[in-house]
Design an enzyme around this catalytic site. Structure first.
Site, PDB file in Angstrom:
ATOM      1  N   HIS A   1       1.661   4.459  -2.769  1.00 35.48           N
ATOM      2  CA  HIS A   1       1.713   5.917  -2.570  1.00 35.48           C
ATOM      3  C   HIS A   1       3.037   6.479  -3.084  1.00 35.48           C
ATOM      4  O   HIS A   1       3.065   7.511  -3.765  1.00 35.48           O
ATOM      5  CB  HIS A   1       1.572   6.249  -1.084  1.00 35.48           C
ATOM      6  CG  HIS A   1       0.190   6.111  -0.546  1.00 35.48           C
ATOM      7  ND1 HIS A   1      -0.921   6.609  -1.198  1.00 35.48           N
ATOM      8  CD2 HIS A   1      -0.278   5.540   0.604  1.00 35.48           C
ATOM      9  CE1 HIS A   1      -2.001   6.354  -0.484  1.00 35.48           C
ATOM     10  NE2 HIS A   1      -1.647   5.694   0.607  1.00 35.48           N
TER      11      HIS A   1
ATOM     12  N   HIS B   1       0.836  -1.206   0.000  1.00 35.91           N
ATOM     13  CA  HIS B   1       0.000   0.000   0.000  1.00 35.91           C
ATOM     14  C   HIS B   1       0.869   1.254   0.000  1.00 35.91           C
ATOM     15  O   HIS B   1       0.652   2.181  -0.796  1.00 35.91           O
ATOM     16  CB  HIS B   1      -0.907  -0.046   1.229  1.00 35.91           C
ATOM     17  CG  HIS B   1      -1.829   1.123   1.367  1.00 35.91           C
ATOM     18  ND1 HIS B   1      -3.168   1.062   1.043  1.00 35.91           N
ATOM     19  CD2 HIS B   1      -1.625   2.403   1.816  1.00 35.91           C
ATOM     20  CE1 HIS B   1      -3.740   2.228   1.278  1.00 35.91           C
ATOM     21  NE2 HIS B   1      -2.822   3.062   1.749  1.00 35.91           N
ATOM     22  N   GLU B   2       1.868   1.290   0.878  1.00 39.47           N
ATOM     23  CA  GLU B   2       2.713   2.495   0.984  1.00 39.47           C
ATOM     24  C   GLU B   2       3.617   2.646  -0.243  1.00 39.47           C
ATOM     25  O   GLU B   2       3.902   3.765  -0.677  1.00 39.47           O
ATOM     26  CB  GLU B   2       3.545   2.446   2.263  1.00 39.47           C
ATOM     27  CG  GLU B   2       2.734   2.346   3.539  1.00 39.47           C
ATOM     28  CD  GLU B   2       1.711   3.458   3.681  1.00 39.47           C
ATOM     29  OE1 GLU B   2       0.738   3.279   4.429  1.00 39.47           O
ATOM     30  OE2 GLU B   2       1.874   4.527   3.032  1.00 39.47           O
TER      31      GLU B   2
END
Length: 764
Positions: A310, A306-307
């Site tokens: 980003h 997920h990170e």
């Protein structure tokens, strides 16, 4: 903390060098090599205390370097370039001869990369402490979320525009594999809590590679360092900049990963988007709680996935909730933040927007077991954002698929030669030119020889159609019937479709050109609109760069049948000033003997409709008022469709509105904020088109029309202007007043050294 290096441990080795009268230049090269290749080791507190207090290791290191030191002139290659041309599917071996001009055997390591940038090697310790297995899953939850700051609406719109422009310029994004090199910083407590093992870190990197497989990203672990600091370990979230400024490594080419204890801050991980800091800022990277990694107890690594999303430019899928732009990616449906943490395939929290919630996407909040995908649109956005904001990652080496070597390590005998075979393989390629390097590195750190490699692949596009003819069946007169028609590129190079031509106006498509990559398909919408009762027959001819089938003809046929429902118009066009209002009446007539139920739907935010649904009795009419409101709309052309669904068919009405200045070149009170050239309207056009321009400051405005070869066709304006809104007309004529031929023309607009350009299509 970083150590201050003392020269005291080198005093005895240096004295030995003097004793044996080793040349000073030789010593200089040795010290330089050690300094460059041990730079990360020198920052490791535990390693330093061990290395500099054990003199045996000092002497062994010195002896190793002195015994195998080789200069670049001692190793030569038979050629410094490899160039090969193959037809798709062919393979060939090429040989390079390595010559060793020294009296000692020399070991060589062979590295193949797809790009010409060669990084310095970086050494790292593989230490750490194994953590005990946990009994519950740790990661994102209603109590532990992502701390990544959301972009502003303006930032989001800017990146959406940048992604669209990047996609327009791409011939084949799938060729650009990006190697995300990782510099991992383990921040742990003095008592060892949080000191991850190398195996745990490597497993997380493997998880990242699995999650991003198929999206042209690979993750490689370049270095690992350990920092014992209780304050940093427990307060990483609040001390973010302080910690990163001390530990970061080259943000241009590395994704810095920091692990610490951040659950106490209510977050499991966070990162910054590529556009939120300059490329070289130490603030970039991702931060994870050390308990989110895939441990032996059955955890996964989706928090890091997920990170990393980003870091590569993705937003939360629920950004903006139920808005059209939502996360800036077209194929991730809108998702309202009030409906997170639900693994329900039928969940649709934004019922007015298409698609169910993307509950399986890595960039939303659901249980880890429910997440397993990125979309193709997210892939495009990540690659576009990297190109725009992290171009340094594009310089990282990636091993090519089209060039291989049998042995990655060889030994060249003393005063002898060694033949190395390279295989060029055009089987898993597309047509085009590929560039790479073969890097030969000797056991000593002084020798590195690069041989450039180029492979030209002669590919071929080949059109494939799902059917040889198309049957629309029955369609109501004046109703629009459509069929999706799949076109596939079954070749090995890009299939470029230059046009679709129809021999009558009853069949058409809204696509003018297509570019389809190898093995990819495109669903083409084909439309049939009969204007009378009876059988309609026609042909669609597809023109492409398929050399064996440059023209493919597809027979079309359909039946026009009488519909009891008719419309007073099937298209509406209006021109309004900003902050204006207009109303139009659409008459729906039922000519049949039974009642007709209808419902009108649309996704146009500047249009409202009275009588959106109802029942029309036999032989009666229904008046539908359509209201257009240009409140808060910028200058330009807007369009959309309304769909009238009924029990006797579905009808389409095209709505177009042009928001224009009150008069040609008439300055209006408000001043534009940016220099903007709106798409000319109409486009395609015949014979007149309008160009609307927003001028935020006074200056010299030049507007010219060129043909595709660059020749000047017409100067529409060349003068000094004040801030305001302007519109210009081109009537399809050159400087002599002569009408120009059909084709593509380029509009060039310049204001104070800033340029804008766009294509205009004149069709006669």
């Amino acid at each position: 903390m970083k150590n201050i290096i003392s020269l005291e441990p080198f005093e005895k080795p240096i004295a030995q060098i003097k004793k044996f009268k080793i040349p000073l230049l030789f010593v200089g090269k040795f010290v330089y090599s050690v300094a460059i290749n041990c730079i990360s080791l020198l920052n490791q507190e535990n390693f330093n205390s061990f290395f500099f207090t054990h003199k045996v290791y000092q002497r062994v290191l010195l002896i190793v370097f002195l015994s195998c030191f080789v200069s670049a002139n001692d190793i030569t290659v038979s050629q410094d370039t490899l160039m090969q041309t193959l037809t798709y599917g062919e393979t060939i071996d090429r040989t390079i001869t390595i010559t060793n001009n020294t009296s000692n055997d020399v070991g060589l390591t062979i590295t193949l990369v797809d790009q010409t940038w060669i990084p310095l090697g970086r050494l790292a310790p593989f230490g750490g402490f194994e953590l005990e297995d946990e009994t519950t899953s740790l990661g994102f939850s209603p109590d532990l979320t992502c701390g990544t700051p959301d972009p502003t609406s303006e930032e989001l719109l800017i990146t959406i525009d940048q992604v669209e422009r990047w996609l327009e310029q791409q011939d084949r994004s799938s060729r650009n594999i990006i190697n995300v090199q990782i510099a991992w910083h383990v921040i742990h407590a003095v008592n060892g809590v949080g000191s991850l093992s190398y195996n745990q870190i490597a497993e997380q990197v493997t998880w990242l590679n699995n999650a991003f497989a198929g999206h042209d990203f690979v993750f490689t672990l370049a270095s690992v360092d350990y920092t014992a600091n209780d304050n940093w370990f427990t307060n990483m979230y609040s001390l973010d900049s302080q910690v990163k400024s001390q530990l970061y490594i080259d943000p241009y080419h590395y994704m810095n990963v920091y692990t610490a204890s951040i659950f106490s801050e209510g977050v499991a991980g966070y990162a910054y988007l590529p556009n939120q800091w300059p490329e070289g800022s130490y603030n970039h990277g991702i931060v994870l709680d050390y308990r989110t990694l895939p441990y032996a107890g059955g955890y996964d690594g989706d928090t890091a996935t997920h990170e990393a999303g980003h870091y590569l430019g993705l937003n939360h899928t629920f950004l903006g909730n139920c808005t059209v732009t939502n996360d800036g990616v077209e194929d991730t449906p809108a998702h309202h933040e009030d409906y997170l943490w639900q693994c329900n395939n039928n969940l649709d929290s934004c019922i007015d927007l298409p698609g169910n919630d993307p509950v399986h996407n890595y960039m939303t909040y659901t249980s880890n077991s429910c997440q397993w995908e990125f979309t193709l649109g997210q892939k495009d956005r990540m690659h576009a954002m990297i190109s725009q904001y992290r171009p340094g990652l594009l310089e990282n080496p990636v091993a090519p698929l089209w060039m291989t070597v049998a042995d990655e390590a060889v030994t060249v005998p003393a005063n002898g030669t060694f033949d190395i075979d390279f295989t060029f393989d055009a089987t898993n390629t597309f047509g085009g030119t590929y560039y790479g390097d073969a890097i030969f590195t000797a056991d000593s750190l002084d020798t590195s020889i690069t041989v450039s490699a180029t492979l030209n692949v002669n590919g071929f596009p080949e059109i494939g159609l799902e059917t040889a003819s198309i049957l629309f069946g029955d369609a109501f007169v004046s109703d629009t019937s459509f069929i999706r028609f799949e076109i596939t590129n079954v070749g090995s190079d890009d299939l470029e479709i230059s046009s679709f031509e129809f021999d009558n106006n009853y069949f058409y498509t809204d696509v003018t050109t297509l570019s389809i990559e190898p093995s990819e398909s495109y669903d083409l919408n084909l439309y049939f609109i009969p204007d009378s009762i009876g059988l309609f027959v026609g042909n669609m001819t597809i023109y492409s760069n398929d050399e064996t089938d440059q023209e493919v003809t597809v027979p079309l046929n359909g039946e026009g049948v009488l519909s009891p429902l008719s419309l007073s118009f099937s298209a509406l066009s209006d021109t309004l000033a900003p902050n204006s209002y207009s109303a139009h009446i659409l008459t729906i007539t039922n000519t049949g003997n039974e009642s007709i139920d209808y419902e009108i739907t649309h996704e146009i935010d500047w249009l409202t409709i009275d009588n959106e649904s109802g029942t029309i009795p036999a032989t009666n009419t229904q008046l539908v008022q359509m209201n257009i409101n240009t409140l808060f709309m910028n200058y330009g052309e807007y369009s959309g469709d309304i769909i009238i669904s009924s029990n006797v068919g579905q009808f389409l009405v095209e709505i177009t509105v042009v928001v224009a200045a009150l008069a040609t070149e008439n300055e209006v009170p408000d001043i534009p904020q940016t220099f903007k050239v709106h798409e000319n309207f109409p486009n395609p056009f015949n014979p007149i088109t309008r160009i609307y321009i927003e001028v935020p400051q006074q200056g010299s405005l030049s507007i010219q029309v060129h043909d595709v070869s660059g020749r000047l066709i017409k100067v529409l304006s060349s003068k000094h202007v004040k801030p305001g809104y302007y519109d210009f007309i081109w009537a399809g004529k050159n400087e002599l007043g002569e009408s120009v031929a059909s084709g593509v023309y380029i509009l060039y607009v310049q204001l104070n050294g800033r340029y804008r350009s766009q294509k205009m299509l004149l069709v006669k």
